[in-house]
Design an enzyme around this catalytic site. Structure first.
Site, mmCIF file in Angstrom:
data_model
loop_
_atom_site.group_PDB
_atom_site.id
_atom_site.type_symbol
_atom_site.label_atom_id
_atom_site.label_comp_id
_atom_site.label_asym_id
_atom_site.label_seq_id
_atom_site.Cartn_x
_atom_site.Cartn_y
_atom_site.Cartn_z
ATOM 1 N N GLY A 1 0.815 -1.212 0.000
ATOM 2 C CA GLY A 1 0.000 0.000 0.000
ATOM 3 C C GLY A 1 0.850 1.264 0.000
ATOM 4 O O GLY A 1 2.080 1.215 -0.130
ATOM 5 N N GLN A 2 0.160 2.408 0.165
ATOM 6 C CA GLN A 2 0.835 3.707 0.044
ATOM 7 C C GLN A 2 1.961 3.860 1.068
ATOM 8 O O GLN A 2 3.079 4.244 0.719
ATOM 9 C CB GLN A 2 -0.183 4.845 0.231
ATOM 10 C CG GLN A 2 0.382 6.224 -0.104
ATOM 11 C CD GLN A 2 -0.371 7.374 0.559
ATOM 12 O OE1 GLN A 2 -1.166 7.161 1.487
ATOM 13 N NE2 GLN A 2 -0.120 8.572 0.088
ATOM 14 N N ASP B 1 1.391 -8.991 1.718
ATOM 15 C CA ASP B 1 0.135 -8.326 1.354
ATOM 16 C C ASP B 1 -0.775 -9.381 0.750
ATOM 17 O O ASP B 1 -0.340 -10.524 0.570
ATOM 18 C CB ASP B 1 0.396 -7.167 0.359
ATOM 19 C CG ASP B 1 -0.613 -6.042 0.546
ATOM 20 O OD1 ASP B 1 -1.823 -6.334 0.580
ATOM 21 O OD2 ASP B 1 -0.207 -4.877 0.679
ATOM 22 N N ILE B 2 -2.011 -8.972 0.402
ATOM 23 C CA ILE B 2 -2.888 -9.960 -0.253
ATOM 24 C C ILE B 2 -2.620 -10.016 -1.753
ATOM 25 O O ILE B 2 -3.149 -10.862 -2.450
ATOM 26 C CB ILE B 2 -4.401 -9.702 -0.022
ATOM 27 C CG1 ILE B 2 -4.727 -8.213 -0.189
ATOM 28 C CG2 ILE B 2 -4.862 -10.238 1.318
ATOM 29 C CD1 ILE B 2 -6.214 -7.946 -0.261
ATOM 30 N N ASP C 1 -3.283 -12.657 4.080
ATOM 31 C CA ASP C 1 -4.515 -11.923 4.341
ATOM 32 C C ASP C 1 -4.450 -11.499 5.818
ATOM 33 O O ASP C 1 -4.346 -12.351 6.708
ATOM 34 C CB ASP C 1 -5.712 -12.864 4.083
ATOM 35 C CG ASP C 1 -7.048 -12.204 4.410
ATOM 36 O OD1 ASP C 1 -7.065 -11.140 5.061
ATOM 37 O OD2 ASP C 1 -8.082 -12.777 4.016
ATOM 38 N N TYR D 1 -14.337 4.166 9.422
ATOM 39 C CA TYR D 1 -12.875 4.133 9.557
ATOM 40 C C TYR D 1 -12.446 4.769 10.878
ATOM 41 O O TYR D 1 -11.650 4.202 11.641
ATOM 42 C CB TYR D 1 -12.281 4.883 8.366
ATOM 43 C CG TYR D 1 -10.800 5.102 8.379
ATOM 44 C CD1 TYR D 1 -9.910 4.039 8.337
ATOM 45 C CD2 TYR D 1 -10.279 6.407 8.379
ATOM 46 C CE1 TYR D 1 -8.533 4.256 8.307
ATOM 47 C CE2 TYR D 1 -8.920 6.633 8.338
ATOM 48 C CZ TYR D 1 -8.049 5.558 8.307
ATOM 49 O OH TYR D 1 -6.702 5.783 8.280
ATOM 50 N N LYS E 1 -10.604 3.076 14.078
ATOM 51 C CA LYS E 1 -9.303 3.534 14.583
ATOM 52 C C LYS E 1 -9.411 3.923 16.062
ATOM 53 O O LYS E 1 -8.515 3.627 16.861
ATOM 54 C CB LYS E 1 -8.772 4.701 13.740
ATOM 55 C CG LYS E 1 -8.307 4.288 12.345
ATOM 56 C CD LYS E 1 -7.087 3.381 12.406
ATOM 57 C CE LYS E 1 -6.608 2.923 11.041
ATOM 58 N NZ LYS E 1 -5.545 1.909 11.118
HETATM 59 C C1 AKB Z 1 -7.969 9.058 4.827
HETATM 60 O O1 AKB Z 1 -8.152 10.113 4.198
HETATM 61 O O2 AKB Z 1 -8.868 8.235 5.062
HETATM 62 C C2 AKB Z 1 -6.587 8.790 5.391
HETATM 63 C C3 AKB Z 1 -6.444 9.252 6.799
HETATM 64 C C4 AKB Z 1 -6.497 10.694 7.111
HETATM 65 O O3 AKB Z 1 -6.282 8.451 7.678
HETATM 66 N N1 AKB Z 1 -5.596 9.405 4.567
#
Ligand code: AKB
Length: 317
Positions: free
Chosen positions: A14-15, A37-38, A55, A145, A149
């Site tokens: 990933g990034q 990675d997957i 995974d 998300y 987190k």
């Molecule tokens: C997103 O935009 O979802 C991420 C972050 C701020 O965690 N780059």
């Protein structure tokens, strides 16, 4: 540096994972850093050291690799980000939480020594103070998300306090890099804008001109990651996650920075569902606790980042 250190990066393609893998291979040696990675990554990543398909939700697959390579440290970089998470809420929750429990439990069982797990500014929400957002403050995230987190932060602190797990974390702002594209985030515009500026001299932005967000150049983010993992355990006083910051800007300000190199570049605005996500996040972050505890310092400003991005991307267009 421990000779026994062996690192597994989950989500290496990933990034962040791509650049983190390269940096850790420079520091510890190619064969000491196992990328996974997957899916397979770039030629450079695949050829520079060991690679395994894993995974992040598969506990047994992670455990097998940990045992066969005698892994000591795991960097868990696999996650579904804010914008994609709103499209697939349960997938985001399952990936983001199950992958974290897998590595926390492997550490609790004494199979690994240390974990890095990234949190995000997405842990904050509309009721959080927007300017100089403190380390400890109101956190009512409004995205899946962000909820994953914030929950993850609570579990990291719980595993640290209850089971003595050595887990370290930082709340990444939006990350900007010329090497790998981001995927599925709300801050992704700040990478795409450089590509479109060079290719078409025009960019249609999915956030409005005034949307100020905390951002960071990838080199600073990788340095923060490596430094928090190298810090002495007694200096890590927060085991949920640390605020880190370097710059904040809005689409108009990044446009002005790009115009110093491409004067005829033009931006227009068509905000979409990501505007509400961005509006719920802080504008600037107070990262004094990370600076005091483990010596965090940023290096790259907006104009320096723009010069680096344009210099490195111009060959491709
Ligand atoms: C997103 O935009 O979802 C991420 C972050 C701020 O965690 N780059």
């Amino acid at each position: 540096m421990s000779l026994k250190k062996r690192i597994l990066i989950i989500g290496a393609c990933g990034q962040i994972g791509t650049e983190l893998t390269a940096k850790l291979r420079d520091i510890y040696g190619n064969n000491k850093v196992i990328a996974s990675d997957i899916y397979e990554g770039s030629d450079e990543l695949m050829k520079s050291g060991p690679f395994e398909i894993i995974d992040a939700m598969d506990y047994d697959a992670i455990q097998d690799v940990i045992i066969s390579y005698e892994i000591t440290d795991v960097y868990l970089m696999a996650a579904m980000l804010s914008a994609t998470g709103e499209k697939f809420p349960m997938k985001a929750w399952n990936l983001n939480m199950n992958s974290l429990f897998n590595v926390l439990n492997l550490a609790k069982e004494g199979k690994i020594d240390k974990i890095f797990w990234p949190s995000s500014i997405a842990v904050f929400g509309p009721t959080t103070p927007k300017s100089d957002t403190p380390q400890r403050t109101v956190m009512e995230p409004s995205t899946v998300y962000g909820i994953s987190k914030q929950t993850g932060e609570r579990w990291c602190e719980y595993y640290s306090k209850r089971y003595g797990v050595d887990v370290r974390s930082i709340r990444y702002p939006g990350l900007i890099s010329y090497k790998t594209l981001p995927g599925g985030g709300t801050t992704d515009y700040a990478v795409d804008i450089y590509h479109k500026a060079l290719k078409h001299k025009k960019y249609i932005c999915f956030l409005n001109a005034e949307t100020t967000l905390p951002m960071m150049f990838m080199d600073d983010a990788i340095r923060a990651t490596v430094n928090i993992m190298m810090a002495a355990e007694e200096d890590i006083k927060i085991t949920s996650s640390y605020n880190v910051a370097s710059m904040s800007f809005n689409p108009e300000e990044i446009t002005n920075s790009i115009k110093k190199h491409i004067p005829d570049f033009e931006i227009s605005y068509e905000p979409d569902f990501r505007q509400a996500i961005a509006d719920s996040w802080p504008q600037t972050i107070d990262d004094s606790t990370a600076r005091e505890d483990w010596g965090w310092e940023h290096q790259i400003s907006l104009d320096e980042m723009t010069a680096i991005m344009i210099e490195n991307l111009k060959e491709s267009y």
